[in-house]
Design a protein around this motif. Structure first.
Motif, short mmCIF file in Angstrom:
data_model
loop_
_atom_site.label_atom_id
_atom_site.label_comp_id
_atom_site.label_asym_id
_atom_site.label_seq_id
_atom_site.Cartn_x
_atom_site.Cartn_y
_atom_site.Cartn_z
N GLU A 1 44.04 -5.24 -26.35
CA GLU A 1 43.63 -6.52 -26.92
C GLU A 1 44.15 -6.59 -28.35
O GLU A 1 44.01 -5.62 -29.11
CB GLU A 1 42.12 -6.64 -26.91
CG GLU A 1 41.60 -7.92 -27.54
CD GLU A 1 40.08 -7.96 -27.53
OE1 GLU A 1 39.53 -8.67 -28.38
OE2 GLU A 1 39.46 -7.28 -26.70
N PHE A 2 44.78 -7.71 -28.70
CA PHE A 2 45.27 -7.92 -30.05
C PHE A 2 44.61 -9.17 -30.60
O PHE A 2 44.62 -10.21 -29.96
CB PHE A 2 46.79 -8.08 -30.09
CG PHE A 2 47.33 -8.35 -31.45
CD1 PHE A 2 47.42 -7.33 -32.39
CD2 PHE A 2 47.75 -9.62 -31.81
CE1 PHE A 2 47.92 -7.58 -33.65
CE2 PHE A 2 48.25 -9.88 -33.07
CZ PHE A 2 48.33 -8.84 -34.00
N ASN B 1 33.12 2.14 -27.51
CA ASN B 1 31.92 1.95 -26.70
C ASN B 1 32.25 2.27 -25.25
O ASN B 1 33.40 2.35 -24.87
CB ASN B 1 31.36 0.52 -26.85
CG ASN B 1 32.28 -0.55 -26.32
OD1 ASN B 1 32.88 -0.42 -25.26
ND2 ASN B 1 32.42 -1.63 -27.05
N TRP B 2 31.22 2.47 -24.51
CA TRP B 2 31.37 2.64 -23.07
C TRP B 2 30.21 1.91 -22.41
O TRP B 2 29.20 1.63 -23.04
CB TRP B 2 31.40 4.12 -22.65
CG TRP B 2 30.11 4.84 -22.88
CD1 TRP B 2 29.73 5.52 -23.99
CD2 TRP B 2 29.02 4.94 -21.96
NE1 TRP B 2 28.47 6.04 -23.84
CE2 TRP B 2 28.01 5.69 -22.59
CE3 TRP B 2 28.79 4.47 -20.68
CZ2 TRP B 2 26.79 5.98 -21.98
CZ3 TRP B 2 27.57 4.75 -20.07
CH2 TRP B 2 26.60 5.51 -20.72
N TRP C 1 43.78 -4.08 -33.00
CA TRP C 1 44.13 -3.57 -31.68
C TRP C 1 42.94 -2.82 -31.06
O TRP C 1 42.32 -1.99 -31.70
CB TRP C 1 45.31 -2.60 -31.76
CG TRP C 1 46.61 -3.27 -32.00
CD1 TRP C 1 47.22 -3.48 -33.20
CD2 TRP C 1 47.46 -3.83 -31.00
NE1 TRP C 1 48.41 -4.13 -33.01
CE2 TRP C 1 48.59 -4.36 -31.66
CE3 TRP C 1 47.40 -3.93 -29.63
CZ2 TRP C 1 49.63 -4.98 -30.99
CZ3 TRP C 1 48.43 -4.54 -28.95
CH2 TRP C 1 49.53 -5.06 -29.64
N THR C 2 42.69 -3.11 -29.76
CA THR C 2 41.64 -2.42 -29.01
C THR C 2 42.20 -2.03 -27.64
O THR C 2 42.88 -2.82 -26.99
CB THR C 2 40.40 -3.32 -28.82
OG1 THR C 2 39.95 -3.76 -30.09
CG2 THR C 2 39.29 -2.56 -28.13
N LEU C 3 41.91 -0.82 -27.23
CA LEU C 3 42.30 -0.31 -25.92
C LEU C 3 41.11 -0.43 -24.98
O LEU C 3 40.00 -0.05 -25.33
CB LEU C 3 42.72 1.16 -26.03
CG LEU C 3 43.00 1.91 -24.73
CD1 LEU C 3 44.21 1.34 -24.02
CD2 LEU C 3 43.19 3.39 -25.01
N HIS C 4 41.34 -0.98 -23.77
CA HIS C 4 40.30 -1.15 -22.75
C HIS C 4 40.69 -0.36 -21.51
O HIS C 4 41.84 -0.38 -21.09
CB HIS C 4 40.17 -2.62 -22.35
CG HIS C 4 39.85 -3.55 -23.46
ND1 HIS C 4 38.58 -3.68 -23.98
CD2 HIS C 4 40.63 -4.41 -24.15
CE1 HIS C 4 38.60 -4.58 -24.94
NE2 HIS C 4 39.83 -5.04 -25.07
N ALA C 5 39.71 0.29 -20.89
CA ALA C 5 39.93 0.99 -19.62
C ALA C 5 38.67 0.85 -18.78
O ALA C 5 37.55 0.79 -19.32
CB ALA C 5 40.23 2.47 -19.86
N GLY C 6 38.85 0.77 -17.47
CA GLY C 6 37.69 0.62 -16.61
C GLY C 6 37.99 0.99 -15.17
O GLY C 6 39.15 1.15 -14.78
N TYR C 7 36.94 1.12 -14.39
CA TYR C 7 37.06 1.39 -12.97
C TYR C 7 35.94 0.65 -12.26
O TYR C 7 34.78 0.71 -12.68
CB TYR C 7 36.98 2.89 -12.68
CG TYR C 7 37.65 3.24 -11.38
CD1 TYR C 7 39.02 3.42 -11.33
CD2 TYR C 7 36.93 3.36 -10.21
CE1 TYR C 7 39.66 3.71 -10.13
CE2 TYR C 7 37.55 3.66 -9.01
CZ TYR C 7 38.92 3.83 -8.99
OH TYR C 7 39.55 4.12 -7.81
N GLN D 1 38.64 0.97 -30.45
CA GLN D 1 39.29 0.13 -31.46
C GLN D 1 40.28 0.99 -32.24
O GLN D 1 39.90 1.80 -33.07
CB GLN D 1 38.27 -0.50 -32.39
CG GLN D 1 38.88 -1.52 -33.30
CD GLN D 1 37.83 -2.30 -34.09
OE1 GLN D 1 36.67 -1.95 -34.10
NE2 GLN D 1 38.28 -3.33 -34.76
N ILE D 2 41.57 0.79 -31.93
CA ILE D 2 42.63 1.56 -32.56
C ILE D 2 42.77 1.19 -34.03
O ILE D 2 42.93 2.05 -34.89
CB ILE D 2 43.96 1.34 -31.81
CG1 ILE D 2 43.81 1.80 -30.35
CG2 ILE D 2 45.11 2.06 -32.49
CD1 ILE D 2 44.92 1.36 -29.44
#
Length: 186
Positions: free
Chosen positions: A183-184, A76-77, A137-143, A132-133
């Protein structure tokens, strides 16, 4: 949903979600500034100049915001934003200490403080994405961007007169930064 091969997987309708928020918020913003002057090979008590400023802002007010998420099966974004009007309770403390062997110079030695109350504005804007890997496991990125107006900033308090009795609160700050995380889920 169970697939024909007997495995389970998450299935969903890809959509977007929109939400609003309102509420009361308290923020604290502090800033310190120090200017020091020394002469090589000369004792500190004979020659020095120190100017230290501490500025503190406590902001209390109301805010409103939104969040828009575009949701897909594994990722998602989104974008979020907030804005608020605040009362700022600002204070500043400063100390000046100088020494010079030249008796004709105007030397300062002072410790003083001031405080006041005024109005402030805060605005935020953020962009983020999640992937969601695996099931755990989930990868989060933001600015994110943050703008504050109506602050007592440390450089704004400079004054080389003998005494400082007022405080300036028309300063602003623009901050920006990125984030990256995992996130785990147990």
């Amino acid at each position: 949903v169970m697939t024909p091969d007997g495995n389970w997987h998450k299935e969903m309708n890809e959509t977007h979600n929109f939400s609003f928020l309102t509420g009361v918020r308290w923020m604290r913003y502090t800033e310190q500034f120090s200017l020091q002057s020394r002469q090589t090979g000369v004792d500190f008590n004979t020659y020095h100049g120190d100017y230290n400023i501490n500025a503190e802002n406590n902001l209390l007010g109301v805010q409103a915001g939104f969040d828009l998420i575009e949701q897909h099966n594994r990722w998602n974004w989104g974008i979020n934003g907030k804005a608020g009007l605040y009362a700022t309770f600002a204070s500043q403390q400063q100390s000046v200490s100088t020494a010079d062997p030249d008796p004709t110079l105007f030397l300062l030695q002072r410790q003083d403080h001031a405080s006041t109350t005024g109005a402030a504005f805060e605005g935020e804007l953020g962009f983020y994405a999640n992937y969601q890997i695996s099931a755990r496991w989930t990868l989060h990125a933001g600015y994110d961007f943050l703008f504050l107006r109506g602050l007592a900033t440390a450089p704004q308090q400079f004054n080389f007169s003998k005494q400082r009795t007022e405080i300036g609160i028309d300063g602003y700050e623009f901050m920006t930064g990125g984030s990256l995380g995992f996130e785990f889920v147990f």
